[in-house]
Design an enzyme around this catalytic site. Structure first.
Site, mmCIF file in Angstrom:
data_model
loop_
_atom_site.group_PDB
_atom_site.id
_atom_site.type_symbol
_atom_site.label_atom_id
_atom_site.label_comp_id
_atom_site.label_asym_id
_atom_site.label_seq_id
_atom_site.Cartn_x
_atom_site.Cartn_y
_atom_site.Cartn_z
ATOM 1 N N GLN A 72 -8.455 2.102 1.456
ATOM 2 C CA GLN A 72 -7.967 3.261 0.719
ATOM 3 C C GLN A 72 -9.119 3.938 -0.023
ATOM 4 O OE1 GLN A 72 -5.729 2.869 -3.091
ATOM 5 N NE2 GLN A 72 -4.000 3.641 -1.935
ATOM 6 N N GLU A 85 8.380 2.754 -2.730
ATOM 7 C CA GLU A 85 8.710 1.461 -3.324
ATOM 8 C C GLU A 85 9.823 0.880 -2.489
ATOM 9 O OE1 GLU A 85 8.711 -1.555 -4.224
ATOM 10 O OE2 GLU A 85 7.446 -0.835 -5.874
#
Lengths: 372, 392
Positions: B130, B248
Site C-alpha cells: 500500500q 469493514e
C-alpha cells in the site's frame, strides 16, 4: 447468529422509551425522589396494564407474557435511561426472578399473577448490616413453631422495602438457608425508611420479631435459588446501568455541541471530543458486557450466565460511574448544581455500583468461577 | 469461543475443517499462529502456506467465481475466518491484497483491472503493497504530495511513500498520488496501480522496534505506469481510498479475537506458574485482562451479527478498535510484568519469544489503521456528531 435485536425488540424499545419519556420525565423523577414513599400508583398500573412490563418475562400460566431476557433487558435499559423511580427492579429483577427459580409451584401460582398484573409490589430482603450478598452474610433466623414459621432478626438496605406488599426474606434455618414470604402487614414487622444518597431508588430496614412467614420451597434449599436469582438480577442491573450511561453521555454530547467558549462549541476541542469518544467506548463495551449476560440467560446456560453476570456487574458498574462522572465534568459548573439532572445519574451510578455487591466482589466471583 | 453458524453453512464448514486437518501439517503446523498484520516472521513458509490455500481454493471465498474466487457470501467468509483462526493457521502473507486492494478493485475497479489483477492475487503470483502514507502525510493523509503527471499513455509518478507493510516483497503498489498540481487536500488525488519492477521504484526496508524489517519506505522517481492503471476516476482518489478503508467486512475481527483469547489464557497459565494468583493486586489485573478480552468478543459478535443480518453495524463497530488496541497493550504489559526478569532476556540477534514479540508489536495497534487519537476524532465527529476542529 441471533446476537442482534429483532424488529419486534426494537419496537418494544421504542414503545417503552416513549412511555417513560412521558411518565418518568425529570419532573416525575424529582417529585418521586423527594418522597420516602415516592411511587406513582397510576404509572405503575399503566406499566402493567398498557405495556405488561411487570409480567414481561413471567410465563403465561402465571399471568405474564412469557418473553425472554433480551426483551426484559431492553426494558431495564430504558428504565435506566429514564431513571425510573418505580419499584420495578425490586419487583421484577429480584422478587419475580426468585419465585421463578424456586421449587414451589404453589408459591408461583399464588404470588406471580399479582406481580404480573401490577397489583403486587414485591422485593427480596437478603442483605443485613454487613451489606454482604453472599450466604455467610445471612444471619436472620427462622424457627418452626406449632403455628408455622417465625422470623426474628433484621434485614437492611432492602430495595423498595417500605413500598413492597410482598417481602421475600432469606433466613437461616436448621437445614441451611431458606426462603420465606412475608406480607407487609405481618405481625411483628417494623419497616423503617433509610434516606439515601441516590434518592431515585428507595431502601428500607426491616425488623422481624417473631413474625409469621410462609416457607417457599423446601427448607434449607434456598441458597442455590438465590445465587441464580442474583446472577440474573446482576445482568438486568447491568442493562439498567447501560441505559443510565447512555443518557448521561447523550446529555454531555448535547451540551458540548451548544456550549460555546473561546468562540467555538466546546465539543470541537479535542479535550472534550476525545473525552466523549472514550465515554462512548466505555458505554459500547458495557453494552457488550450486559448483552452477553442477556444472551446467556436466554440460552439457559447457568455456567455461562454466572460468568457473564459477574463480568457484567464488574464492568457496567464502573462504566456507568465513569460516564456519569465525565458527564458532570463536560457540563462544568452547571453540572455541579442540584438543578441540573447530571448528578441524578451520577448518584444512581454510585448506588447501583453497590446494589448487588461491589465491582471488587464481582471480580472475586468471576475469578472463583474461572478457577483463578 | 465456539460459534454456531447454523445449518446453511454446515457443509462448507465441514469441508473446510477437513481440509485444514489434512493440510495444516508438517512445516505449516510448526508455524501455527505465526505472523500478523505487522509481523513478517517466517515469510517464506507463510507464502508457501498461502499457495497451499490457493490450490485448495480457499483464498477469496467471497470473491466472484469469474475472478477465481468461490463466489460465496459474507457468512461463508466469516465462517472461513473463524475456522481458520480456530485452527491457528499461519497469518496469511497475502493479507494486504486479500483484505484491502482486492475488495477495493471489486468495489470501484474497472472490469479489465479486475480480470488482470484479481486472479494473480488469489494464485499468490503477485504481492501488493500500500502506498498511502508519506513522511508528511500520516494521520493527515489528505496532505499527500506524491505527484503523478500524464506523459502520453502513461502516468509518471514521483514522491516518497512510507510504512508500506511488507513493501520489500511487493510486485505492485496501489498509490495515492496528486494528479492535479494546483489542488489541495482531498481534491485532485488519484489512485494508481504501479509495478515495482522498474528503475524509478526503490524500496528500502525499515526496521521496526521489534527488530523486524517488516515495513518499508518507497522512493518513486519518475516511476511509470499505464494510463489505464487508475482505480476509479482521475481526481477521485480520496473517495477510492476511503472506500478501501470503509470496507469493514468484519472478517478481520475473528483472527485477532482468537489470538487475544489465546494470549489471555496463556497469561493465566503464566500467572499460575509464577504463583501470581496469590497476589490480590495482580489477580485483579489478570481478571481485568480476561474481562477485556471477553468484552472484545461480544463486541465483535454484535458487529458480525449485524453484518450477517444485513444491517449497518452500530457504534460498537467504530469503538472496537480503540478498545481492543488499548486493552491488548495493557494485557502485554501485564504479561511482561509476570514474566519478570526472565522476560527481559532475548535470544541471539534480538530473537524474541512469542510473548515479547506480541507485546512489542502491540504498540503499533494504536497507530496503524488510524491512530487512537484519530479514532477518537472519528467517534466524536462521525458517531456523536460533535463539531469538527476549525481549520486555522
Amino acid at each position: 447468529m441471533d446476537l442482534t435485536f429483532s424488529q419486534e425488540q426494537d419496537e418494544l424499545r421504542t414503545v417503552v422509551r416513549s412511555f417513560l419519556a412521558k411518565y418518568s420525565d425529570e419532573a416525575a423523577v424529582r417529585r418521586l425522589s423527594a418522597d420516602p414513599r415516592g411511587h406513582d400508583a397510576v404509572v405503575w398500573r399503566r406499566m402493567a396494564g398498557e405495556l405488561g412490563l411487570q409480567g414481561l418475562a413471567v410465563p403465561e400460566e402465571y399471568g405474564g407474557s412469557g418473553f425472554g431476557y433480551v426483551e426484559l433487558g431492553v426494558v431495564f435499559e430504558e428504565a435506566g435511561r429514564a431513571l425510573l423511580c418505580e419499584p420495578y427492579f425490586a419487583t421484577v429483577a429480584l422478587a419475580a426472578e426468585t419465585l421463578l427459580r424456586c421449587a414451589d409451584d404453589q408459591a408461583r401460582a399464588d404470588l406471580l399473577p399479582g406481580i404480573a398484573s401490577g397489583a403486587t409490589i414485591a422485593t427480596l430482603a437478603l442483605t443485613e448490616d454487613s451489606g454482604r450478598w453472599d450466604e455467610p452474610g445471612i444471619h436472620l433466623t427462622a424457627r418452626h413453631t406449632a403455628g408455622g414459621w417465625r422470623l426474628t432478626g433484621a434485614k437492611t438496605f432492602v430495595p423498595d422495602g417500605l413500598l413492597a406488599d410482598l417481602l421475600l426474606v432469606a433466613a437461616r434455618t436448621p437445614g441451611g438457608i431458606s426462603l420465606f414470604a412475608v406480607g407487609a402487614d405481618a405481625a411483628g414487622l417494623t419497616r423503617t425508611f433509610l434516606p439515601t444518597l441516590d434518592q431515585t431508588r428507595k431502601q428500607a430496614r426491616l425488623e422481624f420479631a417473631d413474625t409469621p412467614a410462609r416457607l417457599i420451597g423446601a427448607e434449607g434449599t434456598a441458597w442455590p435459588v438465590l445465587e441464580r436469582t442474583l446472577a440474573t438480577a446482576s445482568v438486568l442491573l447491568a442493562a439498567e446501568q447501560v441505559g443510565g450511561a447512555a443518557a448521561a453521555l447523550d446529555a454531555a454530547v448535547d451540551y458540548a455541541r451548544i456550549r460555546v467558549q473561546y468562540g467555538r462549541p466546546i465539543g470541537s476541542f479535542q479535550g472534550i471530543k476525545h473525552k466523549c469518544a472514550d465515554m462512548l467506548m466505555e458505554l459500547e463495551s458495557a453494552r457488550s458486557a450486559a448483552y452477553a449476560g442477556l444472551w446467556a440467560l436466554d440460552a439457559g446456560d447457568d455456567t455461562e450466565t454466572a460468568l457473564a453476570a459477574a463480568l457484567a456487574q464488574a464492568f457496567c458498574s464502573e462504566a456507568f460511574t465513569k460516564v456519569a462522572g465525565d458527564s458532570i465534568q463536560v457540563h462544568g459548573g452547571i453540572g455541579f448544581t442540584w438543578e441540573h439532572p447530571a448528578h441524578l445519574y451520577f448518584k444512581r451510578a454510585k448506588s447501583s455500583e453497590v446494589l448487588l455487591g461491589t465491582p471488587s466482589y464481582h471480580r472475586q466471583l468471576l475469578a472463583a468461577r474461572l478457577g483463578i | 469461543m465456539e460459534l454456531d453458524f447454523g445449518p446453511a453453512v454446515r457443509d462448507f464448514r465441514e469441508e473446510l475443517r477437513d481440509w485444514l486437518a489434512d493440510h495444516l501439517v508438517g512445516e505449516f503446523a510448526e508455524h501455527r499462529g505465526v505472523g500478523g498484520p505487522t509481523d513478517g516472521a517466517a515469510w517464506e513458509v507463510r507464502l508457501a502456506w498461502d499457495r497451499e490455500l490457493s490450490a485448495g481454493g480457499w483464498l477469496g471465498v467471497g470473491w466472484p467465481r469469474e475472478y477465481g474466487g468461490r463466489g460465496l457470501g459474507l457468512l461463508e467468509e466469516i465462517v472461513f475466518e473463524y475456522e481458520y483462526a480456530r485452527a491457528n493457521a499461519p497469518y496469511r502473507a497475502t493479507g494486504n491484497a486479500l483484505d484491502l486492494l482486492g475488495p477495493m478493485l471489486l468495489k470501484v475497479g474497472g472490469e479489465e483491472q479486475k480480470k488482470r489483477f484479481l486472479p494473480p492475487i488469489l494464485a499468490v503470483e503477485e504481492l501488493w503493497g500500500q502506498g498511502f502514507s508519506e513522511p508528511g502525510a500520516g494521520s493527515d493523509l489528505a496532505s499527500v504530495r506524491t505527484r503523478a503527471e500524464r506523459d502520453g499513455e502513461a502516468w509518471v509518478v514521483s514522491g516518497q511513500k512510507v510504512w508500506t507493510s511488507f513493501g520489500m516483497h511487493a510486485d505492485w503498489l496501489y498509490v495515492l498520488a496528486r494528479t492535479d498540481p494546483d489542488s489541495v487536500r482531498h481534491m485532485g488525488l488519484t489512485m494508481l496501480l504501479l509495478p515495482t519492477d522498474q528503475p524509478g521504484v526503490e524500496i528500502r526496508p525499515i526496521r521496526n522496534l521489534a527488530g523486524q524489517d517488516e515495513f518499508a519506505e518507497v522512493f518513486l522517481s519518475d516511476a511509470r505506469t499505464d494510463a489505464g492503471m487508475v482505480v476509479g476516476e482521475v481526481g477521485q482518489g480520496w473517495r477510492t481510498a476511503m472506500a478501501t478503508l470503509g470496507i469493514e467486512r468484519g472478517t478481520t475481527l475473528l483472527p485477532q479475537q482468537l489470538t487475544f483469547e489465546r494470549e489471555a489464557e496463556s497469561l493465566i497459565e503464566l500467572a499460575r506458574e509464577r504463583g501470581a494468583l496469590d497476589d490480590p493486586m495482580l489477580r485483579r489485573r489478570i481478571v481485568d485482562a480476561w474481562i477485556s478480552v471477553r468484552v472484545m468478543r461480544t463486541t465483535n459478535l454484535r458487529t458480525l451479527a449485524e453484518l450477517t443480518a444485513g444491517r449497518t453495524p452500530g457504534a460498537q463497530a467504530t469503538t472496537a478498535k480503540l478498545y481492543a488496541s488499548t486493552r491488548h497493550q495493557r494485557l502485554g504489559h501485564l504479561v511482561q510484568e509476570l514474566a519478570g526478569p526472565a522476560g527481559q532476556i532475548v535470544g541471539a540477534d534480538y530473537g524474541l519469544d512469542t510473548r515479547q514479540r506480541s507485546f512489542l508489536l502491540s504498540l503499533a495497534e494504536t497507530i496503524y489503521g488510524g491512530s487512537s487519537e484519530i479514532q477518537r476524532n472519528i467517534i466524536g465527529e462521525q458517531i456523536l456528531g460533535l463539531p469538527k476542529e476549525p481549520r486555522p
